[in-house]
Design an enzyme around this catalytic site. Sequence first.
Site, mmCIF file in Angstrom:
data_model
loop_
_atom_site.group_PDB
_atom_site.id
_atom_site.type_symbol
_atom_site.label_atom_id
_atom_site.label_comp_id
_atom_site.label_asym_id
_atom_site.label_seq_id
_atom_site.Cartn_x
_atom_site.Cartn_y
_atom_site.Cartn_z
ATOM 1 C CG ASN A 245 -2.261 0.428 1.048
ATOM 2 O OD1 ASN A 245 -2.577 1.035 0.039
ATOM 3 N ND2 ASN A 245 -3.114 0.132 1.998
ATOM 4 C CG ASP B 297 -4.418 3.442 3.185
ATOM 5 O OD1 ASP B 297 -4.049 2.547 2.415
ATOM 6 O OD2 ASP B 297 -5.586 3.829 3.243
#
Length: 164
Positions: free
Chosen positions: A48, A98
């Site tokens: 990610n 993230d």
Amino acid sequence: MNDGACDPQGRLGAGTMAYDESSGAGTLYRLELDGRCTTVLTGLTISNGTGWSPDASMIYLNDSGTGCVDVFRFDGTSGAISGRRTLVHIDQPGVVPDGLTVDQEGGIWVALWDGPAVHRYAPDGTLLASVQLRSSDRPHAHSAGPAGTRSSSPPHGQTSTTTR
């Protein structure tokens, strides 16, 4: 596939994750300019957020499953990575790195899933800034691109590129 970004040479790097988020089941792949697909890195959990330093000598990669932002040396000619080390480990319960982008000064911006914040780190891992968001916001790391495009590293399994 979970998240992807193009390197400065135009090759697409994209990572995978298992549907059940099994530890070590993710892989980072590179789509070469001639269409071949190359395995770059195995053993990821939730690949990610990927970004390159301004001089393209380093690549940064978030693994949401481990909570780590890792950095590697990057060979622009071959696309090879080496010398993996953890730059930052997010150790807040329930908070994971993230999306990721790198600014032109070399600051590494990391969106925190369930943070809710976006952190800016120096290339040595020092926290330089923290932008706090409303608790209902899901942060996305963005960077400005050519001709008014904006690329994004949205959360878990989504990708987007939008135009102003």
